[in-house]
Structures are given as C-alpha cells and as structure tokens.
Scaffold this active site. Sequence first.
Site, PDB file in Angstrom:
ATOM      1  N   GLY A 149      10.994  -2.672   5.688  1.00 29.94           N
ATOM      2  CA  GLY A 149      10.263  -3.951   5.716  1.00 29.94           C
ATOM      3  C   GLY A 149       9.780  -4.302   4.313  1.00 29.94           C
ATOM      4  O   GLY A 149       9.973  -5.427   3.832  1.00 29.94           O
ATOM      5  N   HIS A 150       9.174  -3.342   3.629  1.00 32.68           N
ATOM      6  CA  HIS A 150       8.746  -3.570   2.241  1.00 32.68           C
ATOM      7  C   HIS A 150       9.950  -3.868   1.353  1.00 32.68           C
ATOM      8  O   HIS A 150       9.919  -4.781   0.527  1.00 32.68           O
ATOM      9  CB  HIS A 150       8.065  -2.317   1.677  1.00 32.68           C
ATOM     10  CG  HIS A 150       6.814  -1.886   2.378  1.00 32.68           C
ATOM     11  ND1 HIS A 150       6.737  -0.708   3.079  1.00 32.68           N
ATOM     12  CD2 HIS A 150       5.589  -2.454   2.465  1.00 32.68           C
ATOM     13  CE1 HIS A 150       5.506  -0.562   3.560  1.00 32.68           C
ATOM     14  NE2 HIS A 150       4.794  -1.613   3.215  1.00 32.68           N
ATOM     15  N   ARG A 179       2.172   2.620   9.495  1.00 35.08           N
ATOM     16  CA  ARG A 179       1.342   3.306  10.498  1.00 35.08           C
ATOM     17  C   ARG A 179       2.158   3.841  11.677  1.00 35.08           C
ATOM     18  O   ARG A 179       1.623   4.597  12.481  1.00 35.08           O
ATOM     19  CB  ARG A 179       0.242   2.375  11.017  1.00 35.08           C
ATOM     20  CG  ARG A 179      -0.823   2.095   9.959  1.00 35.08           C
ATOM     21  CD  ARG A 179      -2.040   1.379  10.529  1.00 35.08           C
ATOM     22  NE  ARG A 179      -3.161   1.401   9.602  1.00 35.08           N
ATOM     23  CZ  ARG A 179      -3.507   0.385   8.792  1.00 35.08           C
ATOM     24  NH1 ARG A 179      -2.816  -0.735   8.797  1.00 35.08           N
ATOM     25  NH2 ARG A 179      -4.539   0.510   7.978  1.00 35.08           N
ATOM     26  N   HIS A 229       8.909   1.325   3.557  1.00 37.39           N
ATOM     27  CA  HIS A 229       9.978   1.322   4.569  1.00 37.39           C
ATOM     28  C   HIS A 229      10.854   0.094   4.308  1.00 37.39           C
ATOM     29  O   HIS A 229      10.600  -0.675   3.365  1.00 37.39           O
ATOM     30  CB  HIS A 229       9.385   1.353   5.970  1.00 37.39           C
ATOM     31  CG  HIS A 229       8.338   0.300   6.213  1.00 37.39           C
ATOM     32  ND1 HIS A 229       8.612  -1.052   6.139  1.00 37.39           N
ATOM     33  CD2 HIS A 229       7.012   0.396   6.499  1.00 37.39           C
ATOM     34  CE1 HIS A 229       7.517  -1.735   6.400  1.00 37.39           C
ATOM     35  NE2 HIS A 229       6.519  -0.885   6.602  1.00 37.39           N
ATOM     36  N   GLN A 237     -10.417  -3.007   1.780  1.00 35.07           N
ATOM     37  CA  GLN A 237      -9.917  -3.659   3.001  1.00 35.07           C
ATOM     38  C   GLN A 237      -9.955  -2.741   4.219  1.00 35.07           C
ATOM     39  O   GLN A 237      -9.518  -3.129   5.292  1.00 35.07           O
ATOM     40  CB  GLN A 237      -8.520  -4.245   2.777  1.00 35.07           C
ATOM     41  CG  GLN A 237      -7.408  -3.233   2.662  1.00 35.07           C
ATOM     42  CD  GLN A 237      -6.106  -3.894   2.206  1.00 35.07           C
ATOM     43  OE1 GLN A 237      -6.008  -4.379   1.076  1.00 35.07           O
ATOM     44  NE2 GLN A 237      -5.120  -3.939   3.076  1.00 35.07           N
ATOM     45  N   MET A 291       0.839  -1.205   0.000  1.00 37.69           N
ATOM     46  CA  MET A 291       0.000   0.000   0.000  1.00 37.69           C
ATOM     47  C   MET A 291       0.871   1.250   0.000  1.00 37.69           C
ATOM     48  O   MET A 291       0.388   2.352   0.302  1.00 37.69           O
ATOM     49  CB  MET A 291      -0.938  -0.007   1.207  1.00 37.69           C
ATOM     50  CG  MET A 291      -1.886  -1.210   1.178  1.00 37.69           C
ATOM     51  SD  MET A 291      -3.414  -0.931   2.069  1.00 37.69           S
ATOM     52  CE  MET A 291      -2.802  -0.681   3.723  1.00 37.69           C
ATOM     53  N   GLY A 292       2.160   1.092  -0.309  1.00 39.71           N
ATOM     54  CA  GLY A 292       3.028   2.257  -0.431  1.00 39.71           C
ATOM     55  C   GLY A 292       3.506   2.808   0.902  1.00 39.71           C
ATOM     56  O   GLY A 292       3.398   2.162   1.937  1.00 39.71           O
TER      57      GLY A 292
HETATM   58  P1  AMP Z   1       1.430  -2.955   3.458  1.00 39.49           P
HETATM   59  O1  AMP Z   1       1.953  -1.869   2.600  1.00 39.49           O
HETATM   60  O2  AMP Z   1       1.357  -2.610   4.909  1.00 39.49           O
HETATM   61  O3  AMP Z   1       0.167  -3.589   2.909  1.00 39.49           O
HETATM   62  O4  AMP Z   1       2.520  -4.110   3.404  1.00 39.49           O
HETATM   63  C1  AMP Z   1       2.917  -4.672   2.166  1.00 39.49           C
HETATM   64  C2  AMP Z   1       3.668  -5.956   2.421  1.00 39.49           C
HETATM   65  O5  AMP Z   1       4.819  -5.676   3.212  1.00 39.49           O
HETATM   66  C3  AMP Z   1       2.841  -6.989   3.204  1.00 39.49           C
HETATM   67  O6  AMP Z   1       3.099  -8.287   2.676  1.00 39.49           O
HETATM   68  C4  AMP Z   1       3.360  -6.829   4.596  1.00 39.49           C
HETATM   69  O7  AMP Z   1       3.231  -8.004   5.374  1.00 39.49           O
HETATM   70  C5  AMP Z   1       4.825  -6.521   4.346  1.00 39.49           C
HETATM   71  N1  AMP Z   1       5.413  -5.839   5.498  1.00 39.49           N
HETATM   72  C6  AMP Z   1       4.996  -4.676   6.069  1.00 39.49           C
HETATM   73  N2  AMP Z   1       5.754  -4.379   7.147  1.00 39.49           N
HETATM   74  C7  AMP Z   1       6.663  -5.389   7.264  1.00 39.49           C
HETATM   75  C8  AMP Z   1       7.714  -5.676   8.180  1.00 39.49           C
HETATM   76  N3  AMP Z   1       8.007  -4.875   9.198  1.00 39.49           N
HETATM   77  N4  AMP Z   1       8.447  -6.794   7.978  1.00 39.49           N
HETATM   78  C9  AMP Z   1       8.170  -7.634   6.948  1.00 39.49           C
HETATM   79  N5  AMP Z   1       7.185  -7.419   6.050  1.00 39.49           N
HETATM   80  C10 AMP Z   1       6.444  -6.315   6.203  1.00 39.49           C
END
Ligand code: AMP
Length: 281
Positions: A36-37, A187, A34, A61, A30-31
């Site tokens: 993690g992405h 977040r 960081h 969602q 969802m952009g």
């Molecule tokens: P989101 O943008 O929050 O929908 O996350 C996109 C993808 O990145 C999803 O598969 C999340 O599980 C993954 N993701 C987000 N934060 C983390 C994190 N801290 N560590 C690993 N994967 C992450």
Amino acid sequence: MRIIEKLDEMQQQAESWRRQGKHVALVPTMGYLHQGHLALMKFVRPRADLVVASIFVNPTQFGPGEDLDKYPRDTSRDVKLLGDVGVDVLFIPHAEEMYPDQFQTYVEVKKVTQPLCGISRPTHFRGVTTVVSKLFHLVKPHTAIFGEKDFQQLVTIRRMVKDLNMDVEIMGHPIVREDDGLALSSRNVYLTTEQRRKALRLSQSLDAAEDLVKKGERSGNVILQRVREILAEDQDEDVRIDYAELRQPETLEQVDHVEGPTLLALAVFIGSTRLIDNRVL
Ligand code: AMP
C-alpha cells in the site's frame, strides 16, 4: 538512495532542489512498509524529479494507551523496499529533534476531525496535521500523496492546506488490498490467523453496501444495518464496531440518504487491534 536524519540537512537539501527548479514529491509514512505504501511511491515516481519518503512514528498522533511503543518497525527492510521503487531520499527524523523540550505549537483542523476517528482518538488528527505541517516545512514538496485508506486524514490535510494557503498539491491514492479484500495496514501484523479471517468482514460489508446501493437502496439505515450485521456476525466477542457511518466525502457531514457520492467509513476492533476501512458508494 540517500538517507537524511537531521532536520537542517533535509531543509538545506530541499532549498537547493527548489533553487534548481526540481519538482519534489513527498510520501509521509510511519514505516513498516507494505505494498500500500509502495503503491504511493510508484504513483509519484514518474510525476516528480525527486521523491522523498519519510518514516516517522509520530508520537503526537498516538493517544494514551495506544500502540506507540509497540508500533511495528523494520527500518533495514524499509530501506531496501524504498531503494527498489526508486525513492531518492529517505528522511528519518528523530522524535527528540522534531519535538524538543519547550515544543508547544500545534496545527488544528476543527470540524472534519471531530466525527469518526475523532471521537475515539480526540488528539490524533492534531498530531497528524502538526507533523505533516512540519514535514512540509522541512521537505518543501510541491506534491504530497496520501492513501484513501485513511480517508478522514486525507480530507483533514486537504482542508489544512486550503485553510493555511500551503503551496503543496495533495494527491489521494486508492486503497490497496490483499487478494481476499483485506486493506493492507502495518497493524495487520497484530492479527492472529483467526482474527485475520474475521477482519475480512470489513471489506465484505463494504461490498455488501455497494451491492445494495447498486440495486437502488438509498436508505442509510438499511445500508448500515446490513453492514453491522456482517461485521457483528454471530455476536462475536472478538469483534467490536467503533463506528460504521455514512458521510459526505468532502465535509464529512452525516448522510441519511445516499443521493450523491457517499463515504461509508468503518472502524472495527478485532481483539485489541483497531482496523479502519472505507468506500465511496
Ligand atoms: P502509515 O504508515 O500507516 O501512516 O501510512 C502512510 C501512508 O500510506 C498514508 O497516506 C496511508 O493512507 C497510506 N496507506 C496505508 N495503507 C494503505 C493502503 N492499504 N492503501 C493505500 N494507501 C495506504
């Protein structure tokens, strides 16, 4: 890095890659990216001929009263970060094209979406599985990767792919954390300095649970009581536990005694920000 916005352009490109025998990996997001992405992108980069990242803040969602409108966005920064990690295509579909008037088809996974986040977010996973199905049809990936941070989402997508015979390999990636243990999340920007300090209780309680299990504790009640004590330390009004539960990591059925690998899953409000974290004990 090429940017594609139109659905038919994405689908035609995907079809052409398939005809050329290229291995395509998709990383849906969802952009507001960081590390993690970016870890997901770096992980799949050497495993695919083409890496597609998608950015789509998926309205279906989000529930009523959730943060759809204020969800953080910074596409120009995201573009730069994605280029730096070697993503080939950034797919940014528009909500009006993804969900035109008359849209009325949803993908729903039943049992594994009901507990945990399904209780406070009853329509969330239906939105996730619907949009991920759409992305699979648009990008036609051979592999898609998701973070274990959203553990229930990963379990749900694996179930959907099995149940609907989708020809996509699903990979999970471990949670990426800050040095002090806080799980990275888009977040986290909502947190004040004081709230960020309190947010560390999530990873601290996971550590404490892990220690208890290592020392031989097997009682779910004892483990969860320790977790709740750490989370709700000093009866803080700014901290509210949505859930702290032990579950079987594939079926998400409740676990009373830790006998095999067991998921400890947390969702905690710090102020109005809802944070999730988990660990397989
Ligand atoms: P989101 O943008 O929050 O929908 O996350 C996109 C993808 O990145 C999803 O598969 C999340 O599980 C993954 N993701 C987000 N934060 C983390 C994190 N801290 N560590 C690993 N994967 C992450």
